[in-house]
Design a protein around this motif. Structure first.
Motif, PDB file in Angstrom:
ATOM      1  N   GLN A 135     -50.955 104.193 105.397  1.00 39.85           N
ATOM      2  CA  GLN A 135     -49.825 104.319 106.306  1.00 39.85           C
ATOM      3  C   GLN A 135     -48.512 104.521 105.555  1.00 39.85           C
TER       4      GLN A 135
ATOM      5  N   GLU B 193     -55.706 102.211 108.270  1.00 38.26           N
ATOM      6  CA  GLU B 193     -54.962 101.273 109.114  1.00 38.26           C
ATOM      7  C   GLU B 193     -53.980 100.453 108.299  1.00 38.26           C
ATOM      8  N   THR B 194     -54.215 100.364 107.007  1.00 36.28           N
ATOM      9  CA  THR B 194     -53.359  99.583 106.123  1.00 36.28           C
ATOM     10  C   THR B 194     -52.345 100.488 105.430  1.00 36.28           C
ATOM     11  N   ASP B 195     -51.390  99.889 104.732  1.00 35.36           N
ATOM     12  CA  ASP B 195     -50.354 100.676 104.060  1.00 35.36           C
ATOM     13  C   ASP B 195     -50.905 101.473 102.893  1.00 35.36           C
TER      14      ASP B 195
ATOM     15  N   SER C 277     -43.178  97.511 106.771  1.00 38.75           N
ATOM     16  CA  SER C 277     -44.198  98.463 106.350  1.00 38.75           C
ATOM     17  C   SER C 277     -44.618  99.277 107.567  1.00 38.75           C
TER      18      SER C 277
ATOM     19  N   SER D   8     -47.468 100.050 108.532  1.00 43.04           N
ATOM     20  CA  SER D   8     -48.630  99.477 109.214  1.00 43.04           C
ATOM     21  C   SER D   8     -48.240  98.290 110.083  1.00 43.04           C
TER      22      SER D   8
ATOM     23  N   THR E 185     -47.709  95.285 108.984  1.00 38.71           N
ATOM     24  CA  THR E 185     -48.259  94.035 108.462  1.00 38.71           C
ATOM     25  C   THR E 185     -47.255  93.256 107.625  1.00 38.71           C
TER      26      THR E 185
END
Length: 289
Positions: free
Chosen positions: A96, A159-161, A226, A228, A230
Motif C-alpha cells: 500500500q 493489504e499491508t504497507d 500509513s 493501509s 495500520t
C-alpha cells in the motif's frame, strides 16, 4: 462466490483500462536505451567478434579470414562469440505504501515502478531475452510485451504497507530486478539474497521514493498515517522529526547497499520527480547492457 459475466467483464475492463497508457509510456522510455544480446564468452553462433584462432587442418576456405592471414605466415579463422537468451525476472512491490504521492500532479511510486519494469522488459525482449514476472513463466518475443503489461497491471495490491517476494520461487540461471520503496521491515531482503546466493542468482534492488519521503518537508501540526491505515502518528512539530527521519532513511539505505553488495547484487535509488530514463539506463547498465 464466482463473479457473473457482467461483473467479470466490468472488473476486467477496470484492470486493463490503463494498459495502453502503460505500454505507450514504457515503449517511449525503452527506446531511450539500446538493447544488446549477451555473450557467453566462448566461440559460437553470434554477431560479435570473439577471437582469432589458427585454422585447423581441413578448415573450409570460407572460414578463413584472409586479411588477418595475410599479415602472418599462417591462416587464421575469425571466431564469433556465442550468444544465448537469458532470463530476466521482474518484481514490483504491491504494498500500500507504493501508492503514495506527495503531489496530485506527480506519479505514484507504483506507477513509476511499473513503467520502469515494463520498459526494462521491453529492452530485454528486443535483445532476445526471456522476460517474466517473478514466479510466472518467462517468454521471449514481441507478444510477451502485452502479457507482461497485463501481468503487471493485474498485480494484486497487498493489504499491508509493504510486501515481499517469496525466496522459494527463485530459480538459477536468471537475473532478478526488485523494485520497492523498502520502507517497511526489510528482513525479507536478507532471506531473499541468501537464497539467491545459494543458487548463483544475481540482480538489482531499486528503491523508488517520492520527493516528500526523500526530503521530509513537513512542519507544524501534522498527522502521519500509513496508506493501509495500520499506523498513525500525530505530531505538533513535524519539523522537529526531520533530522531523525533522514538519519533513519540513510541508515536503511546503507543497510540495503551493504547486503546487496555482499550478495554480488546492485543497489540503486530513484525519485519519482527525476527522469525515469536515467533510472532505466542505470538498470540496463548494471544488468550488463
Amino acid at each position: 462466490m464466482s463473479l457473473g459475466p457482467a461483473e467479470l467483464r466490468a472488473e476486467a475492463q477496470g484492470v486493463s483500462a490503463h494498459l495502453p497508457g502503460l505500454i505507450l509510456s514504457a515503449e517511449r522510455l525503452s527506446h531511450m536505451v539500446a538493447p544488446g544480446a549477451h555473450g557467453l564468452r566462448r566461440a559460437g553462433p553470434g554477431e560479435d567478434f570473439w577471437q582469432y584462432r589458427p585454422a585447423e587442418r581441413g578448415e573450409a576456405a570460407r572460414n578463413i579470414d584472409w586479411r588477418r592471414s595475410a599479415r602472418s605466415d599462417g591462416e587464421f579463422v575469425r571466431d564469433r562469440e556465442a550468444q544465448s537468451a537469458q532470463t530476466l525476472s521482474l518484481w514490483v512491490s504491491g504494498g500500500q505504501g507504493m501508492r503514495y504521492s506527495g503531489d496530485p500532479e506527480r506519479v505514484t511510486k507504483v506507477q513509476r515502478a511499473q513503467v520502469l519494469a515494463l520498459a526494462l522488459g521491453m529492452i530485454a525482449l528486443r535483445g532476445g531475452e526471456k522476460v517474466g514476472l517473478l514466479g510466472q513463466p518467462a517468454r521471449a518475443g514481441r507478444r510477451q510485451v502485452e502479457r507482461l503489461a497485463q501481468a503487471i497491471s493485474a498485480s494484486v495490491a497487498a493489504e499491508t504497507d509493504g510486501d515481499a517476494p517469496l525466496p522459494d520461487v527463485l530459480r538459477p540461471n536468471q537475473r532478478l530486478v526488485i523494485i520497492s520503496d523498502f520502507l517497511t521491515d526489510p528482513s525479507w531482503v536478507q532471506a531473499l539474497l541468501a537464497r539467491a546466493g545459494s543458487i548463483g542468482l544475481r540482480g538489482v534492488l531499486l528503491q523508488v521514493l517520492d520527493p516528500d519521503e526523500e526530503e521530509f518537508p513537513f512542519s507544524g501540526a501534522v498527522e502521519f498515517r500509513s496508506l493501509s491505515g495500520t499506523m498513525r502518528h500525530d505530531s505538533r512539530d513535524a519539523a522537529g522529526l526531520r533530522e531523525a527521519y533522514l538519519l533513519r532513511l540513510a541508515e536503511r539505505r546503507d543497510w540495503l547497499l551493504k547486503h546487496a553488495q555482499g550478495a554480488g547484487w546492485h543497489f540503486g535509488q530513484h525519485r519519482t520527480d527525476h527522469s525515469a530514463a536515467v533510472a532505466l539506463g542505470w538498470l540496463y547498465q548494471v544488468l550488463g547492457g
